[in-house]
Write a protein that holds these residues in place. Structure first.
Motif, PDB file in Angstrom:
ATOM      1  N   GLY A   1       0.811  -1.214   0.000  1.00 28.09           N
ATOM      2  CA  GLY A   1       0.000   0.000   0.000  1.00 28.09           C
ATOM      3  C   GLY A   1       0.840   1.258   0.000  1.00 28.09           C
ATOM      4  N   GLN A   2       1.954   1.240   0.694  1.00 30.64           N
ATOM      5  CA  GLN A   2       2.850   2.401   0.721  1.00 30.64           C
ATOM      6  C   GLN A   2       3.502   2.613  -0.648  1.00 30.64           C
ATOM      7  N   ILE A   3       3.907   1.534  -1.296  1.00 42.83           N
ATOM      8  CA  ILE A   3       4.410   1.627  -2.666  1.00 42.83           C
ATOM      9  C   ILE A   3       3.327   2.185  -3.582  1.00 42.83           C
ATOM     10  N   ASP A   4       2.095   1.746  -3.353  1.00 38.77           N
ATOM     11  CA  ASP A   4       0.980   2.197  -4.185  1.00 38.77           C
ATOM     12  C   ASP A   4       0.739   3.695  -4.031  1.00 38.77           C
ATOM     13  N   ILE A   5       0.870   4.216  -2.823  1.00 41.34           N
ATOM     14  CA  ILE A   5       0.730   5.667  -2.628  1.00 41.34           C
ATOM     15  C   ILE A   5       1.827   6.398  -3.404  1.00 41.34           C
ATOM     16  N   ALA A   6       3.065   5.896  -3.331  1.00 40.53           N
ATOM     17  CA  ALA A   6       4.161   6.520  -4.077  1.00 40.53           C
ATOM     18  C   ALA A   6       3.880   6.502  -5.574  1.00 40.53           C
ATOM     19  N   LEU A   7       3.297   5.418  -6.090  1.00 42.88           N
ATOM     20  CA  LEU A   7       2.960   5.337  -7.514  1.00 42.88           C
ATOM     21  C   LEU A   7       1.844   6.323  -7.862  1.00 42.88           C
ATOM     22  N   HIS A   8       0.873   6.477  -6.974  1.00 39.10           N
ATOM     23  CA  HIS A   8      -0.189   7.464  -7.220  1.00 39.10           C
ATOM     24  C   HIS A   8       0.372   8.884  -7.176  1.00 39.10           C
ATOM     25  N   ASP A   9       1.287   9.133  -6.253  1.00 37.50           N
ATOM     26  CA  ASP A   9       1.950  10.439  -6.198  1.00 37.50           C
ATOM     27  C   ASP A   9       2.677  10.709  -7.510  1.00 37.50           C
ATOM     28  N   LEU A  10       3.393   9.705  -8.003  1.00 35.87           N
ATOM     29  CA  LEU A  10       4.123   9.842  -9.264  1.00 35.87           C
ATOM     30  C   LEU A  10       3.166  10.079 -10.430  1.00 35.87           C
ATOM     31  N   ALA A  11       2.073   9.314 -10.463  1.00 40.35           N
ATOM     32  CA  ALA A  11       1.100   9.452 -11.558  1.00 40.35           C
ATOM     33  C   ALA A  11       0.471  10.839 -11.562  1.00 40.35           C
ATOM     34  N   ALA A  12       0.120  11.345 -10.369  1.00 36.97           N
ATOM     35  CA  ALA A  12      -0.483  12.677 -10.290  1.00 36.97           C
ATOM     36  C   ALA A  12       0.500  13.748 -10.751  1.00 36.97           C
ATOM     37  N   LYS A  13       1.773  13.596 -10.393  1.00 36.78           N
ATOM     38  CA  LYS A  13       2.788  14.549 -10.833  1.00 36.78           C
ATOM     39  C   LYS A  13       2.939  14.528 -12.347  1.00 36.78           C
ATOM     40  N   ARG A  14       2.900  13.344 -12.930  1.00 35.62           N
ATOM     41  CA  ARG A  14       3.012  13.256 -14.394  1.00 35.62           C
ATOM     42  C   ARG A  14       1.835  13.943 -15.080  1.00 35.62           C
ATOM     43  N   LYS A  15       0.674  13.934 -14.437  1.00 31.61           N
ATOM     44  CA  LYS A  15      -0.508  14.599 -14.996  1.00 31.61           C
ATOM     45  C   LYS A  15      -0.569  16.073 -14.617  1.00 31.61           C
ATOM     46  N   GLY A  16       0.349  16.517 -13.738  1.00 28.08           N
ATOM     47  CA  GLY A  16       0.344  17.906 -13.305  1.00 28.08           C
ATOM     48  C   GLY A  16      -0.809  18.230 -12.385  1.00 28.08           C
ATOM     49  N   LEU A  17      -1.263  17.247 -11.585  1.00 27.62           N
ATOM     50  CA  LEU A  17      -2.424  17.430 -10.718  1.00 27.62           C
ATOM     51  C   LEU A  17      -2.076  17.178  -9.256  1.00 27.62           C
ATOM     52  N   PRO A  18      -2.686  17.920  -8.329  1.00 23.78           N
ATOM     53  CA  PRO A  18      -2.623  17.515  -6.928  1.00 23.78           C
ATOM     54  C   PRO A  18      -3.255  16.134  -6.777  1.00 23.78           C
ATOM     55  N   LEU A  19      -2.778  15.352  -5.839  1.00 22.54           N
ATOM     56  CA  LEU A  19      -3.277  13.991  -5.714  1.00 22.54           C
ATOM     57  C   LEU A  19      -4.777  13.954  -5.460  1.00 22.54           C
ATOM     58  N   HIS A  20      -5.280  14.875  -4.629  1.00 25.42           N
ATOM     59  CA  HIS A  20      -6.717  14.820  -4.339  1.00 25.42           C
ATOM     60  C   HIS A  20      -7.553  15.047  -5.594  1.00 25.42           C
ATOM     61  N   GLN A  21      -7.066  15.880  -6.510  1.00 24.63           N
ATOM     62  CA  GLN A  21      -7.777  16.057  -7.780  1.00 24.63           C
ATOM     63  C   GLN A  21      -7.626  14.832  -8.670  1.00 24.63           C
TER      64      GLN A  21
ATOM     65  N   TRP B   1      -1.138  14.345   7.182  1.00 23.97           N
ATOM     66  CA  TRP B   1      -0.987  15.152   5.973  1.00 23.97           C
ATOM     67  C   TRP B   1      -1.007  14.293   4.719  1.00 23.97           C
ATOM     68  N   VAL B   2      -0.586  13.045   4.841  1.00 26.71           N
ATOM     69  CA  VAL B   2      -0.650  12.107   3.715  1.00 26.71           C
ATOM     70  C   VAL B   2      -2.081  11.606   3.541  1.00 26.71           C
ATOM     71  N   THR B   3      -2.772  11.430   4.636  1.00 29.21           N
ATOM     72  CA  THR B   3      -4.144  10.918   4.601  1.00 29.21           C
ATOM     73  C   THR B   3      -5.139  11.953   4.089  1.00 29.21           C
ATOM     74  N   ALA B   4      -4.888  13.220   4.355  1.00 31.71           N
ATOM     75  CA  ALA B   4      -5.857  14.276   4.032  1.00 31.71           C
ATOM     76  C   ALA B   4      -6.313  14.276   2.569  1.00 31.71           C
ATOM     77  N   PRO B   5      -5.425  14.121   1.569  1.00 26.62           N
ATOM     78  CA  PRO B   5      -5.906  14.110   0.179  1.00 26.62           C
ATOM     79  C   PRO B   5      -6.879  12.972  -0.116  1.00 26.62           C
ATOM     80  N   PHE B   6      -6.720  11.860   0.595  1.00 25.97           N
ATOM     81  CA  PHE B   6      -7.640  10.743   0.396  1.00 25.97           C
ATOM     82  C   PHE B   6      -9.010  11.073   0.975  1.00 25.97           C
ATOM     83  N   ILE B   7      -9.019  11.648   2.174  1.00 28.21           N
ATOM     84  CA  ILE B   7     -10.290  12.033   2.786  1.00 28.21           C
ATOM     85  C   ILE B   7     -11.014  13.065   1.934  1.00 28.21           C
ATOM     86  N   ALA B   8     -10.272  13.893   1.208  1.00 34.05           N
ATOM     87  CA  ALA B   8     -10.908  14.882   0.324  1.00 34.05           C
ATOM     88  C   ALA B   8     -11.758  14.216  -0.745  1.00 34.05           C
TER      89      ALA B   8
END
Length: 390
Positions: free
Chosen positions: A107-127, A307-314
């Motif tokens: 799950g922690q690796i998965d969060i890092a991959l989602h962070d990477l994917a959002a950066k590639r799209k130029g989006l905040p993770l919550h978006q 602070w890591v959890t907050a974007p998910f709760i959004a």
């Protein structure tokens, strides 16, 4: 299908950096653990072939599983889709068990991959997770069983001044042997909060069903918002027995690593679900629990690294809350150049790309705050089975 499923991750480098523990605001103890005088964090960084990097907090004591099960898949993805790669990551830890720390590591690796994917799209993770807001409700958390009444009052005053509408405190002092003192402390805090702020309690699994019912009876006039993990999380029969015998709202989920357990908790009568993104074995699984709570019309919150959890709760409904364990979390602020700020009972998420936190690595390096460092590159890790799209 999720937005990330067709993404391709060819990871070329991985790092784990362990940061020195930060001093607790107040040394913190619960029913069975502590006191914690400091609190630390380690960060995983995954870099792809184009130089994009995703980061997430990580359990750094499981390097054997990381190196032997997970890195060969991450490093030798062969242009397979995320959906295929995650499937392989998931099943690679079968013999470690899907309800232990190996599952959380995925799950922690998965969060890092989602962070990477959002950066590639130029989006905040919550978006990237389809959230339409950047404000997240916070509930205050603390009230260590070791706190003096003066320390309890100081923490309650802090949270009230920050505008929170709910405060959670610990009970079950000295392995559950001081129930009268627990009850007195609950009544003391209830009086401090007043009638407009909710009060929840967390026993960290220390009691049995009979003891939990006794505690509920003794605090019956305090209008508790929820009673968190009163009984061992694996004792589903006793959890069901307790839920059937009380109208109090019982909460579980922090100890679970798989979304597959949560329907059983709901069937047992649990009415507040609490999966933690950095503890459960994937972002999609966390969202499955989020959606289960919405479907069943029951409460939902999430803790861990706030602070890591907050974007998910959004990405959940507006009444859902993120836990802020101020005593331990506040000291970590010095490591971050970007993190959600608490104001008027809300965390405001940054519009920075990816996770709404940024470790200030230059500052940490300059101040010698990095206590450990390990790195891996793809040409150093052997491929043990080719990945092909399913």
């Amino acid at each position: 299908m999720h937005k990330i499923d067709e993404e391709i991750f060819n990871i070329t480098k991985a790092y784990i950096r362990i940061l020195k523990p930060a001093k607790a605001v107040t040394p913190f103890e619960d029913a069975t653990m502590g006191p914690f005088h400091s609190f630390g964090i380690a960060m995983l960084s995954l870099e792809d072939e184009n130089g994009f990097t995703g980061e997430a907090p990580v359990f750094h004591s499981y390097n054997n599983i990381f190196e032997n099960c997970l890195l060969p898949i991450l490093f030798h993805n062969n242009n397979a889709s995320y959906e295929t790669m995650y499937y392989r990551l998931y099943w690679s830890i079968r013999n470690e068990g899907f309800r232990g720390q190996a599952a959380a590591l995925i799950g922690q690796i998965d969060i890092a991959l989602h962070d990477l994917a959002a950066k590639r799209k130029g989006l905040p993770l919550h978006q990237y997770l389809n959230a339409s807001r950047n404000l997240v409700r916070v509930y205050g958390s603390g009230g260590g069983t070791n706190y003096s009444l003066k320390e309890l009052e100081a923490e309650v005053v802090f949270f009230l001044s920050a505008g929170v509408d709910c405060y959670k405190m610990k009970v079950g002092k000295y392995f559950g042997t001081r129930m009268k003192e627990d009850v007195d402390r609950v009544k003391f805090v209830r009086n401090l909060l007043g009638k407009d702020v909710r009060l929840a309690v967390d026993a960290n699994q220390i009691w049995n069903c009979e003891q939990a019912r006794k505690f509920i009876d003794l605090t019956g006039n305090e209008n508790l918002a929820w009673f968190e993990e009163p009984i061992h999380s694996a004792s589903l029969d006793q959890i069901a027995q307790l839920c059937k015998s009380t109208t109090s709202k019982i909460a579980y989920g922090e100890s679970e690593r798989s979304a597959l357990v949560f329907p059983a908790l709901v069937n047992a009568g649990v009415r507040h679900l609490q999966p933690v993104p950095t503890q459960i074995n994937g972002v999609n699984e966390w969202m499955q629990v989020r959606d289960l709570a919405a479907k069943e019309g029951i409460e939902f919150s999430s803790g861990g690294y706030s602070w890591v959890t907050a974007p998910f709760i959004a990405s959940a409904t507006e009444d859902c809350q993120v836990e802020y364990l101020y005593s331990l979390m506040a000291g970590l602020e010095k490591y971050f150049s970007v993190y959600p700020k608490l104001k008027n009972g809300m965390f405001e998420l940054s519009d920075v790309e990816g996770l709404s936190v940024r470790v200030d690595w230059d500052y940490c390096q300059k101040k010698e705050l990095i206590a450990g460092f390990q790195s891996w590159e793809s040409d150093q890790v052997a491929q043990y089975r080719p990945i092909v799209n399913m």
